[in-house]
Scaffold this motif. Structure first.
Motif, mmCIF file in Angstrom:
data_model
loop_
_atom_site.group_PDB
_atom_site.id
_atom_site.type_symbol
_atom_site.label_atom_id
_atom_site.label_comp_id
_atom_site.label_asym_id
_atom_site.label_seq_id
_atom_site.Cartn_x
_atom_site.Cartn_y
_atom_site.Cartn_z
ATOM 1 N N LEU A 176 -38.915 24.562 25.503
ATOM 2 C CA LEU A 176 -39.483 25.146 26.725
ATOM 3 C C LEU A 176 -38.401 25.417 27.755
ATOM 4 C CD1 LEU A 176 -42.722 22.989 27.137
ATOM 5 C CD2 LEU A 176 -42.562 25.348 26.325
ATOM 6 N N MET A 181 -40.432 30.069 23.432
ATOM 7 C CA MET A 181 -41.849 29.765 23.398
ATOM 8 C C MET A 181 -42.399 29.727 21.976
ATOM 9 S SD MET A 181 -41.825 29.348 26.545
ATOM 10 C CE MET A 181 -43.505 28.833 26.820
ATOM 11 N N TYR A 192 -47.997 27.089 23.990
ATOM 12 C CA TYR A 192 -47.898 26.195 25.146
ATOM 13 C C TYR A 192 -48.863 26.669 26.222
ATOM 14 C CZ TYR A 192 -45.910 23.842 29.213
ATOM 15 O OH TYR A 192 -45.741 23.076 30.342
ATOM 16 N N ALA A 224 -40.969 23.814 31.438
ATOM 17 C CA ALA A 224 -40.785 25.269 31.436
ATOM 18 C C ALA A 224 -40.767 25.776 32.870
ATOM 19 C CB ALA A 224 -41.910 25.948 30.667
ATOM 20 N N LYS A 292 -41.297 34.312 27.455
ATOM 21 C CA LYS A 292 -40.587 34.245 28.729
ATOM 22 C C LYS A 292 -39.870 35.559 29.003
ATOM 23 C CE LYS A 292 -37.420 31.496 31.519
ATOM 24 N NZ LYS A 292 -36.705 30.214 31.669
#
Length: 336
Positions: A176, A181, A192, A224, A292
């Motif tokens: 994270l 991811m 997640y 994260a 992300k």
């Protein structure tokens, strides 16, 4: 599933099959252990029970030593931990406050006061690296010997691996923290996610044309952080695509009503027409962080912030376009 703060409650089970740990993230290794625990509990005719701690013991020791850098990044909130434990079929969770008293317990005191008299453990399942008691002086051998002497069974579960990688909360945190991811999803067994009640914010997003759903992450150090393409569950029959910021919002001023708190701010790319402006507040939603986009950025002024959010929305749409034709179930399966 019943949840207790401490073990001095009349409704707590008088006998149980027990496992002990922080269970941050409830990853696939935890899930395998919990499945074994539930099987052993059924065989013995007792409740399956989890003993966990809040705050995390390392949070406590970091605060005592005034070294916040020693506190581990948190994968999940207590709320999400309890939800995950319930999904695993656990009957009872005891959340033991971790403070000076607990930290000072000798291994023998912990066994006698907590496991035997407090929880009525008939079976105790631990990981292969389990340590307990003051200064982590207790280990599996000590626990096993105590079980022989005091009438409870003790078992140890070896590490769980996925493609040769040991599954652990540390590995999830590392994935994270690096924005990986897909790797985090493989370790967790699912994308997640963070859940919670939608709370009021400063309403700045609405002023900028990007209204958001705000969830508080109840820990100052999330594993994260950054900007993510997400799916939102709980507002409509189908999950909603969105873009979310998890962090401290460096571009906002101290007048932010959530200033100083970690917040997950999610903008739905397609807001349901049936959902009125005020209707989301107080609802419980679950946000899956799939991809992300980048770290949090500090923008020079609201115009730059607005442009940055618009670009994030475009990039999130490109990500979802790359998944075009896949159902949510296929996306989830492919990512684990």
């Amino acid at each position: 599933m019943k949840v207790f703060r401490g073990f001095h409650h009349p409704d707590i089970a008088t006998a149980c099959a027990l496992t002990i740990g922080n269970f941050d993230g409830v990853h696939r290794g935890h899930q395998a252990m919990l499945a074994l625990l539930c099987a052993e509990a059924r065989q013995r005719g007792v409740r399956s029970s989890v003993l966990t701690f809040e705050p995390h013991p390392r949070d406590y020791f970091a605060a005592v030593s005034a070294k916040p850098e020693l506190a581990p990044a948190r994968v999940g909130t207590l709320r999400d931990k309890l939800l995950d434990l319930e999904k695993c079929g656990i009957d009872q969770v005891v959340v033991l406050p971790f403070g000076a008293h607990t930290a000072a317990m000798s291994p023998q005191q912990f066994i006698s006061q907590v496991l035997v008299h407090g929880l009525g453990a008939r079976y105790v399942l631990v990981g292969d690296d389990f340590r307990f008691g003051a200064k982590r002086a207790g280990d599996y051998s000590m626990l096993d010997a105590a079980g022989d002497a005091q009438g409870f069974d003790v078992a140890r579960m070896n590490s769980y691996e996925v493609h040769g990688l040991r599954v652990s909360s540390s590995a999830v945190r590392e994935a994270l923290g690096g924005g990986r991811m897909d790797d985090a999803a493989r370790l967790l067994g699912h994308p997640y996610c963070i859940s919670g009640h939608v709370v009021h914010g400063r309403k700045l997003g609405r002023e900028l044309g990007f209204r958001t759903l705000n969830l508080r992450f109840a820990h100052w150090k999330p594993a994260a952080s950054g900007i993510f393409a997400v799916l939102v569950h709980g507002l409509s029959e189908r999950p909603l695509r969105g873009v979310a910021n998890l962090g401290i919002r460096p571009s906002l001023d101290p007048d932010d009503v959530n200033g100083g708190r970690v917040l997950l701010e999610t903008h739905c790319l397609d807001w349901p027409a049936s959902l009125a402006d005020q209707e989301a507040y107080g609802k419980i939603v679950r946000v899956e962080l799939l991809h992300k986009l980048h770290d949090e950025l500090r923008y020079d002024g609201l115009d730059a912030l607005k442009q940055g959010i618009a670009k994030d929305c475009d990039d999130a749409r490109l990500f979802f376009a790359s998944l075009h034709g896949q159902t949510h179930r296929q996306v989830t399966r492919d990512r684990i």
